[in-house]
Design a protein around this motif. Structure first.
Motif, PDB file in Angstrom:
ATOM      1  N   LYS A  15      30.858  39.898  31.102  1.00 15.59           N
ATOM      2  CA  LYS A  15      29.875  40.909  30.696  1.00 15.59           C
ATOM      3  C   LYS A  15      29.896  42.097  31.669  1.00 15.59           C
ATOM      4  CE  LYS A  15      24.996  41.044  29.383  1.00 15.59           C
ATOM      5  NZ  LYS A  15      23.762  40.255  29.335  1.00 15.59           N
ATOM      6  N   LEU A  16      30.059  41.810  32.969  1.00 12.54           N
ATOM      7  CA  LEU A  16      30.159  42.891  33.972  1.00 12.54           C
ATOM      8  C   LEU A  16      31.375  43.773  33.710  1.00 12.54           C
ATOM      9  CD1 LEU A  16      29.351  41.117  37.368  1.00 12.54           C
ATOM     10  CD2 LEU A  16      27.982  42.843  36.201  1.00 12.54           C
ATOM     11  N   LEU A  17      32.500  43.148  33.386  1.00 11.75           N
ATOM     12  CA  LEU A  17      33.708  43.922  33.093  1.00 11.75           C
ATOM     13  C   LEU A  17      33.539  44.747  31.823  1.00 11.75           C
ATOM     14  CD1 LEU A  17      36.797  41.655  33.859  1.00 11.75           C
ATOM     15  CD2 LEU A  17      36.063  43.702  35.062  1.00 11.75           C
ATOM     16  N   LYS A  18      32.937  44.156  30.801  1.00 15.81           N
ATOM     17  CA  LYS A  18      32.731  44.861  29.536  1.00 15.81           C
ATOM     18  C   LYS A  18      31.815  46.064  29.715  1.00 15.81           C
ATOM     19  CE  LYS A  18      33.329  41.095  26.215  1.00 15.81           C
ATOM     20  NZ  LYS A  18      32.635  40.222  25.251  1.00 15.81           N
ATOM     21  N   SER A  19      30.817  45.919  30.577  1.00 12.48           N
ATOM     22  CA  SER A  19      29.837  46.992  30.764  1.00 12.48           C
ATOM     23  C   SER A  19      30.351  48.103  31.679  1.00 12.48           C
ATOM     24  CB  SER A  19      28.527  46.433  31.317  1.00 12.48           C
ATOM     25  OG  SER A  19      28.716  45.979  32.643  1.00 12.48           O
ATOM     26  N   ASN A  20      31.476  47.873  32.337  1.00 14.93           N
ATOM     27  CA  ASN A  20      32.008  48.874  33.266  1.00 14.93           C
ATOM     28  C   ASN A  20      33.488  49.124  32.953  1.00 14.93           C
ATOM     29  OD1 ASN A  20      32.788  50.441  35.438  1.00 14.93           O
ATOM     30  ND2 ASN A  20      31.656  49.233  36.936  1.00 14.93           N
ATOM     31  N   LEU A  59      41.602  38.651  38.641  1.00 10.81           N
ATOM     32  CA  LEU A  59      40.604  38.340  37.616  1.00 10.81           C
ATOM     33  C   LEU A  59      39.987  36.960  37.828  1.00 10.81           C
ATOM     34  CD1 LEU A  59      42.352  39.863  34.504  1.00 10.81           C
ATOM     35  CD2 LEU A  59      40.113  40.535  35.419  1.00 10.81           C
ATOM     36  N   TYR A  60      40.802  36.000  38.232  1.00  4.72           N
ATOM     37  CA  TYR A  60      40.276  34.660  38.488  1.00  4.72           C
ATOM     38  C   TYR A  60      39.254  34.697  39.628  1.00  4.72           C
ATOM     39  CZ  TYR A  60      39.909  29.669  39.179  1.00  4.72           C
ATOM     40  OH  TYR A  60      39.408  28.401  39.307  1.00  4.72           O
ATOM     41  N   ALA A  61      39.603  35.396  40.728  1.00  4.34           N
ATOM     42  CA  ALA A  61      38.684  35.518  41.867  1.00  4.34           C
ATOM     43  C   ALA A  61      37.413  36.251  41.450  1.00  4.34           C
ATOM     44  CB  ALA A  61      39.371  36.229  43.027  1.00  4.34           C
ATOM     45  N   PHE A  62      37.556  37.301  40.647  1.00  7.53           N
ATOM     46  CA  PHE A  62      36.387  38.014  40.129  1.00  7.53           C
ATOM     47  C   PHE A  62      35.522  37.065  39.300  1.00  7.53           C
ATOM     48  CE2 PHE A  62      34.304  40.375  36.706  1.00  7.53           C
ATOM     49  CZ  PHE A  62      33.524  41.254  37.451  1.00  7.53           C
ATOM     50  N   GLY A  63      36.156  36.279  38.467  1.00  4.11           N
ATOM     51  CA  GLY A  63      35.441  35.317  37.634  1.00  4.11           C
ATOM     52  C   GLY A  63      34.705  34.264  38.441  1.00  4.11           C
ATOM     53  N   ARG A  64      35.163  33.992  39.657  1.00  7.63           N
ATOM     54  CA  ARG A  64      34.508  33.023  40.529  1.00  7.63           C
ATOM     55  C   ARG A  64      33.473  33.684  41.438  1.00  7.63           C
ATOM     56  NH1 ARG A  64      33.996  29.623  37.693  1.00  7.63           N
ATOM     57  NH2 ARG A  64      32.815  28.654  39.348  1.00  7.63           N
ATOM     58  N   GLY A  65      33.113  34.949  41.156  1.00 11.92           N
ATOM     59  CA  GLY A  65      31.977  35.557  41.839  1.00 11.92           C
ATOM     60  C   GLY A  65      32.291  36.645  42.854  1.00 11.92           C
ATOM     61  N   PHE A  66      33.554  36.889  43.147  1.00 11.69           N
ATOM     62  CA  PHE A  66      33.887  37.954  44.097  1.00 11.69           C
ATOM     63  C   PHE A  66      33.826  39.315  43.412  1.00 11.69           C
ATOM     64  CE2 PHE A  66      36.125  34.367  46.136  1.00 11.69           C
ATOM     65  CZ  PHE A  66      35.630  34.499  47.428  1.00 11.69           C
ATOM     66  N   SER A  67      33.544  40.355  44.201  1.00  9.85           N
ATOM     67  CA  SER A  67      33.623  41.712  43.671  1.00  9.85           C
ATOM     68  C   SER A  67      35.101  42.042  43.456  1.00  9.85           C
ATOM     69  CB  SER A  67      33.011  42.710  44.664  1.00  9.85           C
ATOM     70  OG  SER A  67      33.836  42.811  45.817  1.00  9.85           O
ATOM     71  N   ILE A  68      35.362  43.034  42.630  1.00 14.03           N
ATOM     72  CA  ILE A  68      36.751  43.462  42.410  1.00 14.03           C
ATOM     73  C   ILE A  68      37.362  43.930  43.723  1.00 14.03           C
ATOM     74  CG2 ILE A  68      38.144  45.334  41.410  1.00 14.03           C
ATOM     75  CD1 ILE A  68      37.742  43.120  39.433  1.00 14.03           C
ATOM     76  N   GLU A  69      36.568  44.614  44.557  1.00 13.93           N
ATOM     77  CA  GLU A  69      37.095  45.127  45.839  1.00 13.93           C
ATOM     78  C   GLU A  69      37.597  43.988  46.729  1.00 13.93           C
ATOM     79  OE1 GLU A  69      34.582  48.005  43.913  1.00 13.93           O
ATOM     80  OE2 GLU A  69      34.047  45.995  44.583  1.00 13.93           O
ATOM     81  N   ILE A  70      36.848  42.915  46.796  1.00 12.47           N
ATOM     82  CA  ILE A  70      37.283  41.771  47.606  1.00 12.47           C
ATOM     83  C   ILE A  70      38.432  41.047  46.913  1.00 12.47           C
ATOM     84  CG2 ILE A  70      36.609  39.511  48.520  1.00 12.47           C
ATOM     85  CD1 ILE A  70      33.832  40.753  49.087  1.00 12.47           C
ATOM     86  N   ALA A  71      38.349  40.868  45.600  1.00 11.20           N
ATOM     87  CA  ALA A  71      39.423  40.196  44.863  1.00 11.20           C
ATOM     88  C   ALA A  71      40.749  40.949  45.012  1.00 11.20           C
ATOM     89  CB  ALA A  71      39.044  40.049  43.397  1.00 11.20           C
ATOM     90  N   GLU A  72      40.699  42.276  45.104  1.00 12.98           N
ATOM     91  CA  GLU A  72      41.923  43.081  45.250  1.00 12.98           C
ATOM     92  C   GLU A  72      42.634  42.823  46.575  1.00 12.98           C
ATOM     93  OE1 GLU A  72      40.539  47.066  44.511  1.00 12.98           O
ATOM     94  OE2 GLU A  72      41.161  46.974  42.408  1.00 12.98           O
ATOM     95  N   LYS A  73      41.952  42.231  47.532  1.00 11.20           N
ATOM     96  CA  LYS A  73      42.596  41.887  48.799  1.00 11.20           C
ATOM     97  C   LYS A  73      43.736  40.892  48.571  1.00 11.20           C
ATOM     98  CE  LYS A  73      38.707  42.983  51.762  1.00 11.20           C
ATOM     99  NZ  LYS A  73      39.309  44.150  52.356  1.00 11.20           N
TER     100      LYS A  73
END
Length: 177
Positions: A15-20, A59-73
């Motif tokens: 839902k967060l991805l869809k809204s942004n 995307l998996y890391a984002f799905g587990r609660g990380f922000s995209i900025e942290i997941a991009e690491k």
């Protein structure tokens, strides 16, 4: 031939991805892939194999609660993603909730302290404790997390983590002959 991967994202994270739409576009640009939100809370990833692999990890890391900025690491070869499934440690839902509360601490202090000392990022989401960081950093954070999961005190968890931190930070070139 076009490759395609698919990754499941929990509904509230999707839902967060869809809204942004900017977030989704940013991820497409960063990973050089086309992303399409499909039925059943999943995202289809199209691109070359390496780019799909990177996008799937983020995307998996984002799905587990990380922000995209942290997941991009995870685009950095020195960073890894690991997780602890609390169902492996506690069959009872109330016990898993208690463990998560202990890992978060009052006003998030325990989680923040583990992140500060270890330099690993933590996400406590669903029944998982997830880590992003360099291998040594994750090992330090997991030391504290597992101590708390097994019922150890916060003091013991911090002591064990700090000892692991000192062990991993000892530079081999600092040894005198």
């Amino acid at each position: 031939m076009v490759n395609m991967q698919e990754v499941y994202i929990p509904a509230e994270r999707l839902k967060l991805l869809k809204s942004n739409h900017d977030l989704l576009k940013r991820l497409e640009d960063t990973c050089n892939c086309h992303l399409k939100i499909s039925q059943g809370n999943s995202i289809e990833i199209e691109g070359d194999a390496f780019d799909e692999f990177n996008a799937k990890n983020i995307l998996y890391a984002f799905g587990r609660g990380f922000s995209i900025e942290i997941a991009e690491k995870l685009l950095n070869d020195e960073f890894y993603f690991t997780f602890i499934d609390l169902a492996d440690y506690a069959k009872n839902k109330n016990r898993r909730t208690e463990i998560k509360a202990r890992l978060i601490g009052n006003n998030g202090r325990t989680k923040k302290y583990i992140e500060e000392v270890s330099s690993a990022y933590l996400s406590i989401y669903g029944d998982t404790i997830c880590f992003i960081g360099k291998a040594d950093n994750i090992a330090e954070a997991e030391t504290a997390a597992k101590t708390l999961i097994e019922g150890g005190s916060h003091r013991l968890a911090y002591r064990r983590m700090e000892a692991a931190h000192k062990r991993y930070r000892k530079a081999p070139e600092s040894k005198e002959v």
